[in-house]
Design a protein around this motif. Structure first.
Motif, PDB file in Angstrom:
ATOM      1  N   THR A  24       6.299 -14.568   0.956  1.00 54.38           N
ATOM      2  CA  THR A  24       6.543 -13.813  -0.268  1.00 54.38           C
ATOM      3  C   THR A  24       6.941 -12.371   0.038  1.00 54.38           C
ATOM      4  N   VAL A  25       7.486 -11.702  -0.981  1.00 56.93           N
ATOM      5  CA  VAL A  25       7.837 -10.289  -0.837  1.00 56.93           C
ATOM      6  C   VAL A  25       6.577  -9.474  -0.535  1.00 56.93           C
ATOM      7  N   ALA A  26       5.496  -9.772  -1.240  1.00 58.41           N
ATOM      8  CA  ALA A  26       4.240  -9.032  -1.026  1.00 58.41           C
ATOM      9  C   ALA A  26       3.747  -9.198   0.409  1.00 58.41           C
ATOM     10  N   GLU A  27       3.819 -10.408   0.946  1.00 56.76           N
ATOM     11  CA  GLU A  27       3.370 -10.650   2.324  1.00 56.76           C
ATOM     12  C   GLU A  27       4.226  -9.876   3.307  1.00 56.76           C
ATOM     13  N   ASN A  28       5.517  -9.756   3.061  1.00 57.08           N
ATOM     14  CA  ASN A  28       6.396  -9.015   3.963  1.00 57.08           C
ATOM     15  C   ASN A  28       6.130  -7.519   3.899  1.00 57.08           C
ATOM     16  N   ILE A  29       5.819  -7.001   2.730  1.00 58.17           N
ATOM     17  CA  ILE A  29       5.498  -5.575   2.636  1.00 58.17           C
ATOM     18  C   ILE A  29       4.182  -5.276   3.342  1.00 58.17           C
ATOM     19  N   ALA A  30       3.244  -6.230   3.284  1.00 60.83           N
ATOM     20  CA  ALA A  30       1.897  -5.999   3.825  1.00 60.83           C
ATOM     21  C   ALA A  30       1.781  -6.285   5.312  1.00 60.83           C
ATOM     22  N   ILE A  31       2.880  -6.567   5.990  1.00 61.91           N
ATOM     23  CA  ILE A  31       2.795  -6.896   7.421  1.00 61.91           C
ATOM     24  C   ILE A  31       2.158  -5.757   8.214  1.00 61.91           C
ATOM     25  N   GLY A  32       2.513  -4.529   7.884  1.00 59.35           N
ATOM     26  CA  GLY A  32       1.939  -3.392   8.615  1.00 59.35           C
ATOM     27  C   GLY A  32       0.495  -3.123   8.276  1.00 59.35           C
TER      28      GLY A  32
END
Length: 624
Positions: A473-481
């Motif tokens: 998801t978009v949220a998972e990609n933003i939260a990678i860091g």
């Protein structure tokens, strides 16, 4: 006027430059140029022992089950011999007990053999799957831990081959081959002992036939080892070509490379076919030779045994039992060939896996890591110092001659120059994708080599041109860091960057799956997601490597607005070809041939007569 340079390159011969945006090519003798990485002596055996060590008890249990199963199976011919020589004569004398006992014993042995085989298969399957689970995990973890220079030389297709086809070869050995080997060895030992016990002469002939069989096996093992190593390499090249083509399908279609790629793939596929054929030919030679030896031995024993039965020196039941044992002794020859087949394939694959696991990161974790000091003041940035730093790739050629450079905390520095000038190499040293050949890179006075991986990634984050997004998801990609970030924090970062509006318009908003490499959203949107990821990670130092080079003008403006938010108060290094990106910088470094030739504010350099002024005038003219 051009400002006095803060960077002071030390005297050095003119370096042999390379395009630092393109990974260096392998040179003659480079092990990365081959499919097989060199494994230290004994590494293959040590790897197999380490995989089996945690399951020692379960391996012993499966061995015991197989031993009992073989004992139940091999009791059959003895019961037949007893029936012919004792039970049948007793039955003729109206004594039915011995024959009934033989029948009951044979039935019990058959039931016991089946039950033991069932339990053995379940127990061994669990051991095998746990071994393979451990091995795949080791390959994945180790591949991630290896440094960037390894991945720039050892292709992803070869890594896929190690974790798929090579692990599959080991699976075949563990699930089928080892069982066959243990069964054959137990059969040979048990049957040889029984033949010698039943009749010394017949047993001696059977044992004598083992000599030619052993020589045939050794010859096959030596010749097949080379054949299976070639086959493993051939399938790896097929996988590499396939992965490379599918990853580059857009330029393949754009430049109409389908026919050329098909021709190249056909050559590799034919090579794999020939390697497969060579391996099968070696197995056919072994099976033919071993059957010839076995059938000859059986013919000699049957003929000699029949003559001895006629003259009364051998009981008929003993001969019958001997013939049954001989068939059980020689029938597994084909299964032994299959084991040798699996063994050679697995041995070649395990050697390659051991060679991969023996590779050590060129950028190792520190033995005694340090933590960064507490930040001074309210600014999130930290000071960066390149102290007497020089760098050259392992393949030769100096990319960055020795230099000094200081970046104060909170300063945004743009680095410009022609392709191959060393811009990306400088950024990779700061991100510690590489370690310098000489000197140190310091973050608030701490050498990057002394920072553990998590501490370094909290301090330095790099946003690349590609803005790679993972499936999810978009949220998972933003939260990678920052995987522990809340949804509110994720959305706050996206709003600050200006990405919230387009994310909310997606079918499932922040829960929209971006699919492979973020293919569901545009390049500019992917870049905004990457900036939101960087903002949420809250690094002290941010590196932007060509972050706007692939965008159109509206996309570039959106990303530049996001950059202003992300860079605020942070120490930033911006690698740029487009001079529009430089406008946000406090300071500009101009690089040529690995050297910093100009250093100053954008206004100072534009007003001067140096390289940057020329670049800026050419850029302005292109906009007219």
């Amino acid at each position: 006027m051009t400002a006095p340079p803060t960077a002071t390159p030390a005297a050095s011969p003119t370096p042999t430059t390379a395009d630092d945006e393109t990974p260096p090519q392998p040179f003659a003798g480079d092990p990365f140029d081959k499919d097989v990485l060199p494994a230290p002596p004994g590494a293959t055996g040590a790897l197999l022992r380490s995989l089996l060590a945690p399951m020692r008890a379960r391996v012993a249990l499966t061995t015991l089950l197989l031993l009992l199963q073989q004992a139940a199976v091999q009791a059959g011919p003895l019961l037949v011999a007893y029936a012919i020589d004792r039970a049948v004569p007793a039955f003729r004398a109206d004594d039915h007990g011995p024959l009934l006992a033989v029948g009951a014993g044979y039935l019990l042995c058959a039931l016991a053999a089946g039950a033991l085989q069932y339990v053995f298969l379940i127990a061994s399957a669990r051991v095998n799957q746990d071994v393979l689970l451990d091995l795949r995990g080791r390959i994945f973890r180790h591949a991630q831990a290896l440094s960037l220079d390894f991945h720039e030389r050892y292709t992803s297709g070869r890594l896929i081959s190690r974790s798929t086809s090579d692990v599959e070869a080991l699976r075949e050995l563990l699930s089928e081959g080892l069982q066959e080997l243990v069964a054959v060895v137990l059969s040979f030992v048990f049957i040889s002992a029984m033949l010698l016990w039943l009749d010394l002469g017949l047993g001696a002939v059977a044992v004598a036939s083992f000599g030619p069989l052993y020589l045939l096996m050794r010859l096959y093992q030596r010749r097949a080892g080379r054949a299976f190593a070639a086959r493993s390499t051939a399938i790896a090249t097929v996988i590499v070509k396939f992965v490379e083509t599918m990853n580059g399908i857009r330029p393949v279609r754009a430049f109409r490379r389908e026919s050329a790629n098909e021709a190249a793939f056909r050559v590799l596929n034919r090579r794999h076919e020939r390697a497969n054929g060579d391996a099968l030919l070696e197995m056919a030679r072994y099976v033919t030779g071993s059957r010839l030896v076995a059938n000859t031995a059986v013919a000699v024993i049957v003929l000699w045994g029949a003559l001895r039965v006629v003259d009364g020196s051998l009981e008929l039941g003993v001969l019958a039992a001997a013939v049954l044992y001989l068939r059980r002794l020689y029938d597994p020859i084909d299964r032994l060939a299959m084991f040798l087949n699996s063994y050679q394939s697995a041995a070649a694959s395990l050697e390659k896996i051991a060679g991969l696991l023996a590779q050590t990161p060129s950028v190792p974790e520190p033995s005694t890591p340090r933590e960064l000091p507490a930040r001074d003041g309210e600014l999130p940035g930290r000071a960066v110092v390149f102290d007497e730093v020089a760098f050259g790739y392992r393949t030769g050629g100096e990319i960055l001659p020795r230099f000094d450079l200081t970046l104060p905390a909170g300063q945004t520095v743009a680095v410009v120059g022609s392709t191959g000038a060393g811009k990306s190499t400088l950024a990779k040293l700061l991100a510690r994708f590489y370690d310098p050949s000489a000197g140190r890179v310091l973050l608030d006075g701490v050498d990057l080599r002394e920072l553990a991986g998590p501490e370094l990634r909290r301090g330095v984050v790099m946003v690349t041109q590609e803005a790679f997004l993972f499936s999810g998801t978009v949220a998972e990609n933003i939260a990678i860091g920052r995987p522990d970030a809340s949804r509110e924090e994720i959305e706050r970062a996206a709003k600050a960057i200006g990405a919230h509006e387009f994310i909310s318009a997606l079918p499932d908003g922040y829960d929209t799956d971006v699919r492979k490499r973020g293919g569901r959203i545009s390049a500019g949107q992917r870049q905004l997601v990457a900036f939101a990821r960087a903002l949420l990670a809250d690094p002290a130092v941010l590196i932007l490597d060509e972050a706007t080079s692939s965008l159109d003008v509206p996309g570039e403006r959106a990303v530049q607005a996001a950059m202003a938010t992300v860079l605020k108060g942070r120490t930033a290094v911006v690698i740029a070809h487009r001079l529009s990106t430089v406008e946000i910088a406090d300071r500009v470094l101009v690089m040529e041939h690995g050297r910093i030739v100009e250093d100053g504010s954008p206004a100072e350099l534009i007003a001067g007569t140096g390289r940057f002024a020329d670049l800026h005038r050419a850029w302005r003219d292109s906009l007219a």
